[in-house]
Structure formats: C-alpha cells, structure tokens
Design a protein around this motif. Sequence first.
Motif, PDB file in Angstrom:
ATOM      1  N   GLY A 122      21.934  26.137  -9.680  1.00  0.00           N
ATOM      2  CA  GLY A 122      22.122  25.278  -8.515  1.00  0.00           C
ATOM      3  C   GLY A 122      23.461  24.583  -8.608  1.00  0.00           C
ATOM      4  N   PRO A 123      23.555  23.350  -8.148  1.00  0.00           N
ATOM      5  CA  PRO A 123      24.821  22.627  -8.252  1.00  0.00           C
ATOM      6  C   PRO A 123      25.239  22.446  -9.711  1.00  0.00           C
ATOM      7  N   ALA A 124      26.532  22.568  -9.987  1.00  0.00           N
ATOM      8  CA  ALA A 124      27.038  22.346 -11.337  1.00  0.00           C
ATOM      9  C   ALA A 124      26.813  20.881 -11.716  1.00  0.00           C
ATOM     10  N   GLU A 125      26.138  20.644 -12.829  1.00  0.00           N
ATOM     11  CA  GLU A 125      25.842  19.286 -13.254  1.00  0.00           C
ATOM     12  C   GLU A 125      25.364  19.273 -14.696  1.00  0.00           C
ATOM     13  N   THR A 126      25.351  18.088 -15.278  1.00  0.00           N
ATOM     14  CA  THR A 126      24.789  17.856 -16.601  1.00  0.00           C
ATOM     15  C   THR A 126      23.770  16.730 -16.469  1.00  0.00           C
ATOM     16  N   VAL A 127      22.575  16.959 -17.020  1.00  0.00           N
ATOM     17  CA  VAL A 127      21.514  15.955 -16.914  1.00  0.00           C
ATOM     18  C   VAL A 127      20.986  15.614 -18.299  1.00  0.00           C
ATOM     19  N   ALA A 128      20.409  14.439 -18.409  1.00  0.00           N
ATOM     20  CA  ALA A 128      19.779  14.016 -19.656  1.00  0.00           C
ATOM     21  C   ALA A 128      18.421  14.676 -19.804  1.00  0.00           C
ATOM     22  N   GLY A 129      18.118  15.142 -21.019  1.00  0.00           N
ATOM     23  CA  GLY A 129      16.813  15.693 -21.303  1.00  0.00           C
ATOM     24  C   GLY A 129      15.816  14.601 -21.654  1.00  0.00           C
ATOM     25  N   LEU A 130      14.709  14.990 -22.257  1.00  0.00           N
ATOM     26  CA  LEU A 130      13.655  14.039 -22.605  1.00  0.00           C
ATOM     27  C   LEU A 130      13.939  13.304 -23.912  1.00  0.00           C
ATOM     28  N   GLN A 131      15.034  13.673 -24.591  1.00  0.00           N
ATOM     29  CA  GLN A 131      15.500  12.945 -25.779  1.00  0.00           C
ATOM     30  C   GLN A 131      14.512  13.005 -26.944  1.00  0.00           C
ATOM     31  N   LEU A 132      13.755  14.077 -27.046  1.00  0.00           N
ATOM     32  CA  LEU A 132      12.764  14.193 -28.115  1.00  0.00           C
ATOM     33  C   LEU A 132      13.223  15.090 -29.255  1.00  0.00           C
ATOM     34  N   LEU A 133      14.243  15.902 -29.037  1.00  0.00           N
ATOM     35  CA  LEU A 133      14.828  16.721 -30.091  1.00  0.00           C
ATOM     36  C   LEU A 133      16.350  16.579 -30.030  1.00  0.00           C
ATOM     37  N   PRO A 134      17.043  16.674 -31.168  1.00  0.00           N
ATOM     38  CA  PRO A 134      18.502  16.495 -31.189  1.00  0.00           C
ATOM     39  C   PRO A 134      19.247  17.790 -30.847  1.00  0.00           C
ATOM     40  N   ILE A 135      19.017  18.300 -29.652  1.00  0.00           N
ATOM     41  CA  ILE A 135      19.622  19.554 -29.230  1.00  0.00           C
ATOM     42  C   ILE A 135      20.287  19.378 -27.870  1.00  0.00           C
ATOM     43  N   ASP A 136      21.263  20.227 -27.612  1.00  0.00           N
ATOM     44  CA  ASP A 136      21.926  20.285 -26.314  1.00  0.00           C
ATOM     45  C   ASP A 136      21.898  21.729 -25.831  1.00  0.00           C
ATOM     46  N   THR A 137      21.775  21.902 -24.519  1.00  0.00           N
ATOM     47  CA  THR A 137      21.725  23.241 -23.924  1.00  0.00           C
ATOM     48  C   THR A 137      22.815  23.388 -22.879  1.00  0.00           C
ATOM     49  N   VAL A 138      23.470  24.531 -22.903  1.00  0.00           N
ATOM     50  CA  VAL A 138      24.433  24.893 -21.868  1.00  0.00           C
ATOM     51  C   VAL A 138      23.953  26.178 -21.204  1.00  0.00           C
ATOM     52  N   LEU A 139      23.671  26.122 -19.901  1.00  0.00           N
ATOM     53  CA  LEU A 139      23.245  27.303 -19.161  1.00  0.00           C
ATOM     54  C   LEU A 139      24.444  28.195 -18.882  1.00  0.00           C
ATOM     55  N   ALA A 140      24.203  29.504 -18.805  1.00  0.00           N
ATOM     56  CA  ALA A 140      25.289  30.462 -18.605  1.00  0.00           C
ATOM     57  C   ALA A 140      24.800  31.621 -17.756  1.00  0.00           C
ATOM     58  N   GLN A 141      25.731  32.370 -17.186  1.00  0.00           N
ATOM     59  CA  GLN A 141      25.380  33.501 -16.336  1.00  0.00           C
ATOM     60  C   GLN A 141      24.674  34.603 -17.125  1.00  0.00           C
ATOM     61  N   SER A 142      25.126  34.845 -18.353  1.00  0.00           N
ATOM     62  CA  SER A 142      24.529  35.911 -19.154  1.00  0.00           C
ATOM     63  C   SER A 142      23.105  35.534 -19.564  1.00  0.00           C
ATOM     64  N   LYS A 143      22.236  36.527 -19.611  1.00  0.00           N
ATOM     65  CA  LYS A 143      20.827  36.283 -19.904  1.00  0.00           C
ATOM     66  C   LYS A 143      20.441  36.998 -21.193  1.00  0.00           C
ATOM     67  N   THR A 144      19.687  36.313 -22.040  1.00  0.00           N
ATOM     68  CA  THR A 144      19.141  36.913 -23.249  1.00  0.00           C
ATOM     69  C   THR A 144      17.820  37.577 -22.916  1.00  0.00           C
ATOM     70  N   LEU A 145      17.710  38.876 -23.202  1.00  0.00           N
ATOM     71  CA  LEU A 145      16.491  39.650 -22.965  1.00  0.00           C
ATOM     72  C   LEU A 145      16.215  40.459 -24.227  1.00  0.00           C
ATOM     73  N   SER A 146      15.205  40.079 -24.973  1.00  0.00           N
ATOM     74  CA  SER A 146      14.936  40.826 -26.210  1.00  0.00           C
ATOM     75  C   SER A 146      13.504  40.606 -26.663  1.00  0.00           C
ATOM     76  N   ARG A 147      12.973  41.605 -27.332  1.00  0.00           N
ATOM     77  CA  ARG A 147      11.700  41.468 -28.031  1.00  0.00           C
ATOM     78  C   ARG A 147      11.999  41.086 -29.478  1.00  0.00           C
ATOM     79  N   ILE A 148      11.218  40.174 -30.030  1.00  0.00           N
ATOM     80  CA  ILE A 148      11.492  39.720 -31.381  1.00  0.00           C
ATOM     81  C   ILE A 148      10.198  39.560 -32.175  1.00  0.00           C
ATOM     82  N   THR A 149      10.304  39.697 -33.481  1.00  0.00           N
ATOM     83  CA  THR A 149       9.217  39.432 -34.420  1.00  0.00           C
ATOM     84  C   THR A 149       9.788  38.620 -35.570  1.00  0.00           C
ATOM     85  N   GLY A 150       8.924  37.976 -36.314  1.00  0.00           N
ATOM     86  CA  GLY A 150       9.391  37.190 -37.450  1.00  0.00           C
ATOM     87  C   GLY A 150       8.266  36.356 -38.010  1.00  0.00           C
ATOM     88  N   LYS A 151       8.654  35.240 -38.670  1.00  0.00           N
ATOM     89  CA  LYS A 151       7.672  34.344 -39.262  1.00  0.00           C
ATOM     90  C   LYS A 151       8.091  32.896 -39.035  1.00  0.00           C
TER      91      LYS A 151
END
Length: 490
Positions: free
Chosen positions: A350-379
């Motif tokens: 939508g409109p270009a903007e930066t918003v505050a999250g819920l402040q519960l984890l010390p992380i930041d996210t930047v949205l981008a045009q490219s999309k991650t599409l993958s199947r994954i396994t692990g532990k």
Amino acid sequence: MAAVMLQGTGSDVGKSVLVAGLCRLLANRGMAVRPFKPQNMSNNAAVTPGGGEIGRAQALQALACRVSPHVDMNPVLLKPQSDKSAQVIVHGQVQDTGDAGYFRERKSSLHKAVLASYKRLSEEADIVLVEGAGSPAEINLRAGDIANMGFARSAGVPVVLIGDIDRGGVIASIVGTKAVLDGEDAAMIRGFLINKFRGDIDLFTDGYKAIADRTGWAGLGVIPWLPIVRNLPAEDAVVLEQAETAADGLIEIAVPMFSRIANFDDFDPLRLEPNVRLHMVPPGAPIPASAALIIIPGTKATIADLKFLRTQGWDIDIAAHVRRGGHVLGICGGYQMLGQTIADPDGVEGPAETVAGLQLLPIDTVLAQSKTLSRITGKSIADDQPFGGYEIHAGQTKVQDGITDCATLLRTDGGREEGVISPDGRISGCYVHGLFDDPAQRQTWLARLGVASNGQKHESVVDNALDDLAEALEKHVDIERLLAIAGEAK
C-alpha cells in the motif's frame, strides 16, 4: 482424456471438498487424476516443490490424487490485499498487483496461461477434475471470464452444478442459475449434485425431481452432511467462526481473525487436539483473558492488518495477556507485527510508510517486492524437536543490533536460523507455516502450556479423511454417470 468441471450456485457450497473427494475416489480406482482450478481468489496459499505458489485447496486436491502439487493446477491465483486490489500470481510467481480494471485488461493473457496449464495437465492424466470459482450465475462477470463458463466453453469441458441445501433455497439456486445463464453456457451443464443434506432424504424426492424437470439436467446424487469434512483444511476464511473445536479442552488458544488472514489452516492440528479449545476471535470481540496462548496469524496485508488489530483493541488485550504471564506466538505476518517496526519503503502492500509494531520482540521488518517461497524442514533449537513447513512472505526480518538476550527459535536442515524467542520463552515468532503439523513439535508447544498432545500426524489425519470422503461419495454419487459426462470433453 476425460474432464469435468464442478461449478457451484455460490461460494462455499463445497466445490473444493467434492473435487478433493472425487480425486481420491478415482485415484483409488487406479486412474491418473489431476485437479485444476483456472483462477482462484484466496489468501490461503501453498508452496509447490518447484517453489511456486498455488491455492491451498489445489494442494489438498493434489494430495488426494497422490501426486505433488504443481503450479499448473492453479495457474492464476489472486490474493486480495484490500477491498479493491489483489496480488496476481501467474504460474506460481507474482506478476503484479491490480484492481478490477487491471483484470479486464489482462483477461486475454491470463486466459492463455490458463489454457496452457490445462493442456499440460491433460497430457499426463486420464481425467482432469476442474473446480470453478464463485458461481456462473454472476453474469455481470461473464465477459472475459476464465474461472467458470469462459473456461468451460473455450476448453470444451462439460459442467456439473453443485447446490448447497444446508443454506436453504437450493431448488431456486439451481433452477435460477439456468434461468440467468446464456443458452450456450447453460448447455455446458450436464448434471447437478445436491450437497450437505441433513435429515430424511425421502422428504427431498419431489424437490430433486423438480430440479431435473425444470432444468433438463441429470441428477447425480444427494450428498449428506459429512462430519469427516471438518478434518480437511477449509479454503475460505468465512467458515472460521463456525469451526468446531473441543468444548471441554483444558486450555484455550486464541487466534484473532484479521481482515486479510492468510494460511489459517496452520491451526487445524490444534483444532483437532482434545485438550485444546481453539478460539478464532472475530472482529468486534475481545481476545479472551482465559487464553493460555495467543497466536497472531499470517496476513496478506501486514501493516493494514496491524492497524486493524489496533482498531479492534486487540493490542490492549495482547499487552494485558503478556502482563499476566501468557504466551504469544506470531506466524509470518504475525511475527512481523511482534517487532519494533515494519517498513514498506516501496509501497509493496500500500502506501510507503513505516509503522511501530507491538514492541514484544527486538526485531525490525522491511517489506520488499521479492517474495520468499520455499519448503523447509529442521528442528527447534531449545528442545531439538523436528518441524516441517513452508515459507511464503515478502520482506526480511532481523534482530536489532546489539541485542544479545533473545534466542533463535528454529534451525533449518540447511543450517539457517529462523525465528526469535524471548529470554523467558513466552514470546516467539517465525515465518514457518505448518509448524504444528509435526506431532513432536506440536507436543513441545502444548507441553509449555501444561497439556499433552494426541500425538497424531496431521497429514495422516487429512489423508484418512480423504479416504473416508471418497468412500462416502461412492455411495451417494452416480460416479459412472459422472465419468460418462467427463468423457464428453473435447
């Protein structure tokens, strides 16, 4: 090659489930079956082994056929981002974002993509079972249609119409569909099915005959209400509030229902746990204080749904839940919301903007045009329990510089670290959809909340439900007549 298209008198009449059941029925007969939906509109998506994106219903139908899902099974997928625009996925990859005018302009090229996929599937199958979208009676959308009669006519695929008797008015729905259709479109319909019947079937004998007499279409059966269907993933979010769950479960898990909620079948394994009361919280209702765990789900529009969350007052409920010592898990878009900021510098959602999250984890996210599409396994790192799932997201999330007191939640088999968990273990998030499918992983989450898991492998639950559904359809559908109709395909 044979083919038949199941169209409906409306949305949520059971098209997806019936196609899945028929896929399994015919696969059990030894036929090479392929599902096909020309155009789907859903934010409930799946990732194919080749790294493409299709509707989750078509992935279920592929499982029913006992084949791997492929982008040709759903060549055009529309993922709504707002009331007027949707992301356009063609052959599994993002092509653009457009409104109604965009679709009108692109119908020709999208139609070609649909026919190319159908041709490829036809060449490897004994029969293709095609699922329509919405209803062919939406004649205001007929021009340039690729989802219903536009496809059926151009591909020469005969149609069976499904009516949902549970919602009432099924006679008028089916007879009325014929009344509004163009004559050549109506001629494509060879028969009808009645779905979700409850009660004494003898009471519907005259109604069934009236439909056949007034339409000239063959009645192929009356399918009863089948409780086993609840073990299959739902395609449409409209059914979430009615989802049944264990009323006497020992703990409550709450999931707020966003306006653009996505991949909500993440929670099906929890819904089937006897010790869990899964509460899908609708707009306008508070998140219950009795919840042991709040799961913030995925969404097609993270920033818009974060604002939606706040307008519902759910941010206040979540903060109070955390103060009481409750657990919170964010998945995909919900994971992004748990952080400090979400930035959309290129206007991906939508409109270009930066918003505050819920402040519960010390992380930041930047949205981008490219999309991650993958199947994954692990532990999971803390308890070494396996997981399997898939990622489908636009954007990258990083722990803020200088933060040393939060841990990584998961490690993939390729060695990549994924997700974050707070030092006290109560707040966590990751991009992995399908996290609860593995019984060992699900048990670790429930054990943190003080209850045991049923230990079921969710894929086995779904697979068994498909066999039970196929068995029921053998009893209630004229399969030989259906195959004869499919044999009329050009």
